[in-house]
Design an enzyme around this catalytic site. Structure first.
Site, short mmCIF file in Angstrom:
data_model
loop_
_atom_site.label_atom_id
_atom_site.label_comp_id
_atom_site.label_asym_id
_atom_site.label_seq_id
_atom_site.Cartn_x
_atom_site.Cartn_y
_atom_site.Cartn_z
N HIS A 397 -26.98 11.93 23.75
CA HIS A 397 -28.17 12.48 23.10
C HIS A 397 -29.44 11.72 23.47
O HIS A 397 -30.12 11.15 22.64
CB HIS A 397 -27.98 12.49 21.57
CG HIS A 397 -27.00 13.53 21.13
ND1 HIS A 397 -25.71 13.24 20.75
CD2 HIS A 397 -27.12 14.87 21.02
CE1 HIS A 397 -25.08 14.36 20.43
NE2 HIS A 397 -25.91 15.37 20.58
N HIS A 401 -30.45 15.42 27.70
CA HIS A 401 -29.82 16.53 26.97
C HIS A 401 -30.90 17.51 26.48
O HIS A 401 -30.74 18.72 26.59
CB HIS A 401 -29.01 15.99 25.79
CG HIS A 401 -28.59 17.05 24.80
ND1 HIS A 401 -27.73 18.07 25.11
CD2 HIS A 401 -28.96 17.26 23.50
CE1 HIS A 401 -27.56 18.86 24.06
NE2 HIS A 401 -28.30 18.39 23.06
#
Ligand SMILES: *[C@@H]1O[C@H](CO)[C@@H](O)[C@H](O)[C@H]1NC(C)=O
Ligand SMILES: *[C@@H]1O[C@H](CO)[C@@H](O)[C@H](O)[C@H]1NC(C)=O
EC number: 3.1.4.-
Length: 664
Positions: A397, A401
């Site tokens: 993350h 992403h």
């Protein structure tokens, strides 16, 4: 046939008119009590709706009395003063349907009542009807003549008073009564005593009447007058079923009971997992992604690595405008409109700032600055500050992403069906939502944060913790500083609409609602599209209703968010490696801190990555992308998905646990 008595045309009366049309009811409108009465005497409507929100217009109850005095079977509904106005057409439509299934149907049945009693009067069989407390309410002439009574002689008598024959077994009455009390029918030989004392043997059938007439659950329309407020759809569904139950035979009523039981629970859309023999990978993913942990606070404060939102790091050289993007970077973005675009090239070329550069290019392609009426410099600062608030230390993350999800979102927005459904403001909302949807993600799951009693979990009551944080923080850092406030020049109402749409989409990425979003999409959009005759008008009305546009946007960002398994194989493998690493790190920390391990299969010593990918695809991806493909037509994604699934299966069959057959 519906009569609307509304003194003035307003959105409420228009709502009912439209709803009548949709429900295929004939509809007349009257503006004064006199014309209402005249129209009513002429047509004898099944349903009359009287506007009584403003009592000065007319005396609704007097009108009801006159109508009721005319001995018709009409249902009168009065919108009382405290009636919650809801001109929403679907609300009116639901209201009408509920009335039709409830009161109006009951009235139609009552109309048949006279004929039924006529038939009973003519019957050769002896028939007796008693009330619940065993008072005789009706016997037919055959009964009276067989038993030797005068017409009407038995009415109002209690059964107890009628002499019984001694020929019956002593416990027979008790047997019959207990059977009836359980709602069951009793049938058998019974000796009845005639008035003159003779016993006659009869083959008797006794049927308890449950619901209508039996128990007093029917609401009168007067009671309804006072309860007519617009209710939640689920309450309406429950009411409709309740009404249907009252007039249904036992087995149906019992089945409906079970239906009601399920409907009353809130988890309507999550399949129930049998926990025992399920695949542990699926179990862990579900436990890890779809719950908020064990809701057990350990006392261990989980401290965020960034307590203060980041500002734009000054040392980063920033492109002046789209034209100043270094050629090497521009080159890696040349095919950004293709699904097979390699985001990892861009990640490397931009020194870990893929979101800023890809954002600039994509937002300019969609004319976002023009729409927001904001200078490109503001957009640039905004992208930079958002990207700076992604944690580069997360292995999954991080801003790569976000850039990947932005890329997929832009790709989906170009699909014909999606374009037909969405407005420019929806497109802008989708692009912004994708950009910010994981901002300040700590690299831990919601369950972890709840278990750890993190500040955020406390702040958001253990519900949609991360998603709420992403949405809230995105707006905080955007509006805090004019330099990066891309919303600054928007008109207030438009800003509110845009903000609402962005928040809704960011919250839709929460996995606890996964099945709800997918099922609603399929039921409200794919099924009606498939069932329709395909003519342009009906397709358009399905695609562009406000409710359905929300469902399309949710589905779009959800699919973009977890589209990794639909990417070309090399990209898919890289993403699988990154997410596994992030989960491993979480498990490591849980063990270190003595927290509950949320996803035990994601242990770096034992995990089979192919197995975890197979479970993820089986459980979350396949159905969702089947539905999205049916809507948006994405054969290339489905081909990749198929290849990738086979790839993981191949590794698993060879009992390999790693990302690749020959890990370096
Ligand atoms: C994201 O994490 C990966 C490690 O999994 C790293 O190689 C990459 O540079 C990171 N990207 C950004 C933008 O921080
Ligand atoms: C959390 O729960 C409390 C108490 O029910 C409530 O007052 C508060 O608004 C909730 N906060 C959030 C963010 O839902």
């Amino acid at each position: 046939h519906v009569l609307l008595v509304f003194a003035k045309e307003d959105s409420q009366s228009n709502g009912f008119c439209w709803a009548c049309e949709k429900a295929n009811f004939r509809c007349s409108v009257a503006r004064t009590p006199e014309s209402a009465l005249e129209c009513f005497m002429d047509k004898q409507h099944d349903l009359v709706i009287i506007d009584h929100r403003h009592s000065r217009h007319f005396d609704a109850e007097a009108l009801c009395r006159v109508g009721a005095g005319s001995m018709c079977d009409t249902v009168f509904i009065v919108c009382p003063q405290r009636f919650v106005e809801n001109s929403n057409m679907m609300a009116c439509y639901n209201e009408l349907l509920q009335l039709e299934h409830g009161e109006v149907r009951a009235q139609v049945k009552l109309r048949a009542g006279n004929a039924i009693f006529m038939a009973l009067d003519q019957s050769q069989e002896a028939i007796e009807i008693t009330s619940e407390d065993q008072v005789i309410q009706y016997v037919n002439p055959a009964y009276e003549s067989i038993m030797g009574y005068q017409p009407g002689e038995l009415l109002g008598k209690e059964i107890i008073e009628v002499p019984k024959s001694e020929k019956n077994k002593p416990d027979l009455l008790e047997t019959i009564n207990s059977c009836i009390r359980k709602g069951k029918e009793w049938q058998g030989i019974y000796y009845a005593k005639k008035k003159n004392g003779d016993s006659v043997q009869q083959n008797v059938k006794i049927t308890p009447v449950i619901g209508q007439g039996g128990s007093q659950r029917r609401h009168s329309s007067m009671a309804r007058i006072h309860s007519m407020t617009i209710e939640a759809p689920i309450t309406k569904v429950i009411n409709i079923i309740n009404a249907a139950q009252e007039s249904s035979p036992m087995p149906v009523a019992e089945a409906l009971d079970r239906v009601l039981e399920i409907l009353r629970t809130t988890e309507l859309y999550s399949p129930q997992l049998g926990t025992k023999d399920e695949d542990p990978h699926t179990n862990d993913l579900v436990g890890g992604l779809m719950t908020d942990g064990l809701r057990r606070l350990s006392g261990n404060e989980y401290i965020f690595s960034t307590k203060q939102p980041h500002h734009i790091p000054s040392h980063l050289t920033t492109p002046l405008s789209l034209n100043d993007i270094p050629p090497r970077i521009a080159q890696t973005m040349e095919n950004e409109d293709s699904w097979d675009f390699d985001i990892f090239n861009l990640e490397a070329a931009t020194m870990k700032r893929p979101l800023t550069f890809l954002g600039l290019k994509i937002f300019s392609r969609f004319g976002v600055c023009e729409f927001l009426n904001c200078p490109e410099a503001t957009l640039r600062s905004w992208l930079q500050v958002i990207e700076a608030n992604y944690h580069s230390t997360n292995s999954y993350h991080n801003s790569s992403h976000a850039a990947d999800v932005l890329h997929a979102t832009a790709y989906f927005l170009c699909k014909e069906r999606v374009k037909q459904s969405l407005d420019p403001i929806d497109e802008v909302a989708a692009l912004i939502a994708a950009t910010v949807h994981d901002v300040d993600h700590p690299g831990r799951t919601n369950s972890f944060l709840c278990n750890a009693g993190s500040e955020l979990a406390i702040l958001y009551n253990d519900t949609a913790v991360l998603e709420s944080h992403h949405a809230a923080l995105a707006f905080q850092i955007t509006t805090r500083d004019d330099k990066c406030n891309i919303f600054k020049n928007m008109e207030r109402n438009e800003y509110r609409t845009l903000r609402q749409a962005i928040i809704d989409m960011v919250l839709a990425t929460e996995m606890t609602k996964h099945f709800e979003h997918v099922n609603k999409f399929v039921n409200s959009i794919n099924k009606p599209l498939a069932a329709g005759n395909g003519d342009e008008e009906s397709v358009k009305s399905i695609l562009t209703s406000p409710e359905n546009r929300i469902l399309v946007k949710r589905m779009l960002i959800k699919c973009a968010d977890i589209s990794n398994p639909c990417r070309p194989q090399e990209l898919c493998i890289e993403w699988a490696g990154r997410i596994s690493e992030e989960y491993f790190a979480q498990t490591d920390e849980e063990k270190r801190q003595g927290l509950p391990v949320v996803m035990p299969v994601f242990d770096r010593n034992t995990c089979s990555i192919p197995k975890s990918q197979i479970s993820f695809i089986d459980y979350f991806i396949t159905d969702m992308f089947d539905a999205w493909d049916a809507f948006a037509d994405l054969p290339n994604l489905m081909q990749h998905l198929d290849n990738n699934f086979k790839y993981w299966k191949g590794l698993d069959e060879r009992k390999l646990h790693s990302l690749r057959p020959h890990p370096e």
